[in-house]
Design a protein around this motif. Structure first.
Motif, PDB file in Angstrom:
ATOM      1  N   ALA B 246      31.341 -96.939 -11.945  1.00 59.71           N
ATOM      2  CA  ALA B 246      31.335 -95.843 -10.983  1.00 59.71           C
ATOM      3  C   ALA B 246      31.991 -96.279  -9.680  1.00 59.71           C
ATOM      4  O   ALA B 246      32.694 -95.496  -9.039  1.00 59.71           O
ATOM      5  N   LYS B 249      35.759 -96.109 -10.415  1.00 60.30           N
ATOM      6  CA  LYS B 249      36.316 -94.782 -10.615  1.00 60.30           C
ATOM      7  C   LYS B 249      36.141 -93.912  -9.386  1.00 60.30           C
ATOM      8  O   LYS B 249      36.994 -93.098  -9.065  1.00 60.30           O
ATOM      9  N   SER B 250      35.001 -94.023  -8.696  1.00 58.34           N
ATOM     10  CA  SER B 250      34.748 -93.168  -7.544  1.00 58.34           C
ATOM     11  C   SER B 250      35.113 -93.838  -6.247  1.00 58.34           C
ATOM     12  O   SER B 250      34.694 -93.391  -5.179  1.00 58.34           O
ATOM     13  N   GLN B 252      34.385 -96.581  -4.506  1.00 60.66           N
ATOM     14  CA  GLN B 252      33.415 -97.078  -3.529  1.00 60.66           C
ATOM     15  C   GLN B 252      33.830 -98.489  -3.135  1.00 60.66           C
ATOM     16  O   GLN B 252      34.591 -99.139  -3.832  1.00 60.66           O
ATOM     17  N   VAL B 279      37.645 -88.580  -9.732  1.00 67.86           N
ATOM     18  CA  VAL B 279      36.861 -89.488  -8.913  1.00 67.86           C
ATOM     19  C   VAL B 279      35.379 -89.136  -8.926  1.00 67.86           C
ATOM     20  O   VAL B 279      34.536 -89.986  -8.626  1.00 67.86           O
ATOM     21  N   VAL B 280      35.061 -87.924  -9.285  1.00 71.19           N
ATOM     22  CA  VAL B 280      33.640 -87.589  -9.355  1.00 71.19           C
ATOM     23  C   VAL B 280      33.029 -88.066 -10.664  1.00 71.19           C
ATOM     24  O   VAL B 280      31.818 -87.912 -10.857  1.00 71.19           O
ATOM     25  N   VAL B 283      30.243 -90.399  -9.988  1.00 68.64           N
ATOM     26  CA  VAL B 283      29.033 -89.703  -9.537  1.00 68.64           C
ATOM     27  C   VAL B 283      28.357 -89.040 -10.732  1.00 68.64           C
ATOM     28  O   VAL B 283      27.136 -89.086 -10.898  1.00 68.64           O
ATOM     29  N   LEU B 336      32.662 -88.916  -1.375  1.00 64.53           N
ATOM     30  CA  LEU B 336      32.104 -89.422  -2.636  1.00 64.53           C
ATOM     31  C   LEU B 336      30.922 -90.336  -2.346  1.00 64.53           C
ATOM     32  O   LEU B 336      29.920 -90.320  -3.057  1.00 64.53           O
TER      33      LEU B 336
END
Lengths: 173, 674, 101
Positions: B246, B249-250, B252, B279-280, B283, B336
């Motif tokens: 995550a 992909k998102s 962070q 990108v979500v 999440v 995000l």
């Protein structure tokens, strides 16, 4: 002891014949070969006399030495055989010697084994007379006699026919 | 595969208990249709009159309609649908299944993805009109949409992973759409590799959870976690590893570095993938596996902390960008992080709601920026200015989007952001989690910064004098219409999540999350406070950036180094390059290369040399001497025998006679002996 | 005296005759060798006749017939040799290898 002189005579004749025969097959001179054969044939005749077969002996001399050898000599002349020498043997002398040797060995061994103990006893009754041979021919063996006559006739005609020059008109010559 | 699914439907995987909706059974069509359209466009697109866009838009349009219908059925009380079909079994215990899990979360995601995808595709018919790879663009857009939907509907982690990788690959293709420029292809690679690094952790997380829970099925795993069948340590490790994916992909911290560079792709791509959908996915993953995360010890705290760090650093960076798309990119990272932080403190509904609303207004902002870029032919705000006179529609919609992002009542962002802050405060006030305090503080600061940087962006773009060189004009209808649709959405969707009375909380919730009653503090005072904060930020921004003072260096002389530090993205890219990439590239690669050349190639060459030597010996000894001897010998023997036999056929009579006499002698001998 | 003396002598002459037949190149010489062979057989037969005494007159008759046959054979054989000599200008038997293939 009375038989030893026959053996001595035999040995003399045998050696002579053998030597003559050997020389016959090895000489380069064709006429000498014929003459050596004469020697062998005369030796054979002598043996016949030794074996008390006088008639055969003289027939042998007459026919063989007298006619056959002369015929051979004529043949040598007519075929232009190299009279002074130059009659070479061909390539298979070794093989021939081997065969001859093999044959001699085999046959002499068999004959010796077969007739080992038997011997000829020489009698003094004069041997076989021509009268006996004549009687035998014309009584027991008349058929072979006639056959041989025809054979001789055929051979005669055949020889003449074969040796005649071809005289047909247009024939290949 | 379709037959298999239909068969599963008839023989029944697990059908729901109460009232089956009609459309919900066919929700598997939603990922399938865009995939079919991908294939059609790929093979036949060039020959079509519209170069393939029609097929793509039609497919996604139908998918959108189905999504809406399915969601309506769900909302009307029909039960969620779970179907699965065993693809293959490996021994005992390992089962690969293919299945769908259509519930509210899935339904919401479907609507988001299909709507944004549809609008982006319509927009692209105008924006990408002169592009030479138009057909391929639409094909990959369809493939991307299909992968994302496949990811969302997955009922097991492996299937999710397939969709995950699929969107990663499509992102790579789309970012690198203008690959003729080296920096675009490099950006695509950076995106792909960075997310890959996260994916490694995620795969290990899947394995850990599989080994612990004996299944890949998401529902089963969540159950197992909830009921305590899996040890907490294992759960924590698994959850944290999943979170790695995550993070990647998102975007962070620390794997956020790819998203700003991904702006090298065409703007519709940025709108679709890097704002609203791909990108979500991170999440979404956390939301899907929420029960696992909840029972996984400190995992949620880690999520919260990382999210907090991310939202702050991204917001600060957004403040110093010149490229308008980069402003929006950092804004995305920050938002995000908001969603992640919400999930991290347990505000599940708030986090998902923010995902929902953010998709609309961020896509709006990106498409609007696309319109601006299309007009001035430059990404940089220093080439823009005073555009509100030339591009009224873009101006109005962009302002709506910015206000929504800043969280001004009654636009969508207000409700969703407010829920997050409220949720964080609730958890913090219980006193059980320190991470909640961190989240709260970060969230408030970020809200302030968000409003500030958006004001800066708007002022620089639309006010003042035009600094560019061309003649900007409004964009065509195909581009403006989606903008207005999204603007309307940005205004309206917020009301779905009104606290207490909004239906969103009924749809998206987690067991145990209390359905909140109306509370004066949380429902009146707090929202008012956050709006005031945002308004304050806008005022300051107007003062600082308005009135044509775009050159204003906010930190002045003695703090110039700080400005440069921020401007260079905290030198993070340089750290990564020097610290990680170069040692691998030069050190590890060199070592690997040496190993390959000397050792591996040595083995190979040695084998080759040994083979060669063996061959030589074999040739000389065995072949020539032994074998050839045998062969030649056989031939010679035959010849010799023939030579002997030739003796017999000489034609020479004396030869024959010799053989004859020899035979006679032999015969006599044999006869006598026997 | 043992009859085997005569028999072995005959065998020897016979073998010499074989050698002559196989080894000589001139056709007439081959015929001479054939005569030698026939003579060897004659010696054998007469020896047996002598061994058998009065019963053995057939041996001598046989020998007589062989002489006759040998004479006939020589006649015809020489006729053939002369004929071949006329055709091929040679009496070398090595040249007369028409019987191969």
């Amino acid at each position: 002891m009375a038989e030893t002189w026959q053996e001595i005579v035999f040995w003399i004749i045998a050696v002579g014949m053998s030597a003559s025969a050997l020389r016959m097959v090895t000489t380069r001179n064709v006429v000498h070969a014929a003459l050596y054969l004469v020697g062998t044939l005369l030796g054979a005749a002598a043996l016949y006399i030794l074996l008390m077969a006088q008639f055969i002996a003289w027939v042998q001399v007459l026919v063989y030495v007298g006619a056959v050898i002369v015929l051979m000599l004529f043949g040598l002349m007519l075929t232009r055989a190299p009279i002074g020498g130059g009659a070479y043997d061909n390539d298979q002398r070794l093989v021939a010697a081997l065969c001859a040797g093999a044959m001699f060995g085999v046959t002499s061994w068999i004959l010796y084994r077969a007739f080992e103990g038997q011997s000829i006893s020489f009698t003094t009754d004069g041997g076989t007379s021509p009268e006996a041979i004549g009687t035998a021919i014309f009584t027991s063996f008349v058929l072979p006699f006639e056959a041989v006559s025809i054979l001789l006739l055929a051979a005669l005609i055949g020889a003449v026919v074969l040796a005649r020059r071809d005289e047909r008109p247009g024939g290949d010559r | 595969m379709i037959d298999g699914l239909l068969l599963a439907a008839e023989t029944g995987g697990h059908a729901a208990a109460t009232g089956d909706g009609f459309f919900t059974d066919y929700m598997w069509l939603v990922p399938l249709l865009p995939f079919v359209s991908f294939l059609v466009i790929f093979f036949f697109g060039k020959k079509m009159p519209d170069r393939g866009s029609g097929v793509g838009i039609a497919a996604i349009g139908i998918a959108f309609a189905l999504s809406m219908l399915g969601f309506i059925e769900l909302a009307a009380g029909n039960a969620s649908v779970h179907k699965s079909w065993t693809w293959f079994r490996l021994g005992s215990g390992f089962e690969l299944e293919l299945g769908m899990n259509y519930d509210f979360l899935c339904g919401i995601m479907f609507i988001v993805v299909t709507t944004i995808s549809l609008l982006v595709q319509v927009y692209s018919t105008g924006y990408m009109h002169d592009d030479k790879r138009y057909t391929w663009f639409f094909a990959v857009l369809s493939l991307f949409t299909s992968s994302m939907l496949f990811l969302v509907i997955a009922n097991n982690l492996l299937q999710l992973l397939v969709g995950w990788e699929g969107v990663g690959v499509c992102s790579y293709f789309l970012i690198g759409h203008y690959w003729e420029e080296k920096e675009n292809s490099s950006a695509a690679m950076k995106a792909f590799i960075t997310t890959r690094i996260g994916d490694i952790g995620m795969m290990f997380g899947i394995f850990v959870l599989f080994i612990a829970g004996h299944t890949f099925n998401i529902i089963d795993l969540n159950h197992a976690a909830e009921e305590g069948h899996i040890a907490e340590t294992t759960l924590t490790i698994g959850a944290l590893l999943l979170f790695c994916g995550a993070i990647g992909k998102s975007a962070q911290f620390p794997l956020h570095v790819w998203l700003p560079d991904a702006m090298a792709g065409p703007t519709p791509v940025s709108a679709l993938i890097h704002a609203a959908t791909m990108v979500v996915a991170g999440v979404y993953l956390v939301a899907r596996m929420f029960l696992v995360f909840e029972h996984a010890g400190i995992a949620l705290d880690v999520v919260a902390v990382i999210a907090s760090i991310t939202m702050l650093i991204a917001a600060i960076l957004a403040l110093v960008q010149d490229d308008i798309k980069r402003v929006l990119a950092y804004s995305t990272i920050s938002q995000l992080a908001y969603m992640m932080a919400a999930l991290g403190v347990g505000a599940y509904t708030a986090g998902v709601f923010h995902l929902f609303t953010h998709a609309f207004f961020k896509a709006l902002l990106f498409l609007g920026s696309g319109s601006l870029i299309h007009a001035v032919h430059s990404n940089n705000m220093s080439d823009m200015g005073g555009l509100r006179k030339f591009m009224p529609h873009t101006f109005k919609t962009f302002i709506i989007g910015s206000l929504a992002l800043a969280g001004i009542f009654p636009l969508a962002g207000f409700f969703s952001k407010d829920e997050i802050i409220g949720g964080a405060l609730r958890v913090a006030s219980h006193g059980t989690r320190i991470s909640a305090w961190i989240v709260l503080v970060s969230a408030l600061l970020t809200a302030f910064l968000t409003a500030l940087y958006m004001t800066r962006a708007c002022v620089k773009t639309f006010w003042g004098e035009y600094r560019g060189h061309g003649h900007p004009h409004e964009s065509p209808g195909s581009m403006v219409t989606p903008l207005w649709i999204l603007a309307v959405a940005s205004i309206t969707v917020g009301f779905l999540g009104i606290p207490v009375i909004g239906p969103f909380a009924d749809w998206i919730n987690v067991p145990g999350e209390a359905h909140h009653k109306f509370d004066t503090f949380y429902n009146i005072i707090l929202p008012a406070g956050s709006v005031a904060l945002a308004a304050f930020a806008i005022a300051i921004g107007w003062q600082m950036f308005g009135k044509n003072r775009w050159q204003y260096n906010i930190l002045g002389g003695p703090f110039a180094w700080l400005y440069r530090f921020v401007e260079n993205k905290y030198y993070l890219d340089e750290i990564y390059m020097r610290g990680i990439v170069k040692p691998i590239q030069y050190g590890l690669s060199r070592a690997a290369y040496w190993f390959n050349q000397k050792v591996l190639d040595g083995i190979v060459d040695g084998t080759a040399a040994a083979t060669l030597a063996t061959s030589k010996v074999t040739y000389r000894v065995v072949d020539q001497q032994v074998v050839d001897f045998a062969v030649n010998g056989a031939a010679g023997l035959t010849g010799w025998t023939g030579g002997l036999l030739r003796y017999i056929q000489s034609g020479n009579v004396q030869r024959y006679a010799a053989v004859l006499f020899a035979g006679i002698a032999l015969f006599i001998a044999v006869f006598a002996l026997t | 005296m043992p009859v085997s003396y005569f028999l072995i002598l005959a065998a020897l002459l016979f073998a010499i005759g074989i050698y002559g037949v196989l080894a000589r190149q001139n056709a007439v010489l081959i015929l001479l060798s054939v005569e030698l062979m026939l003579n060897a057989v004659n010696i054998n037969l007469v020896a047996f006749s002598a061994m058998l005494g009065e019963r053995g007159i057939a041996g001598q008759i046989f020998a007589l017939f062989i002489v006759a046959v040998a004479a006939a054979e020589v006649g015809v054989g020489l006729a053939i040799v002369i004929l071949i000599y006329r055709n091929r200008r040679t009496s070398d038997v090595d040249e007369m290898s028409l019987m191969k293939w």
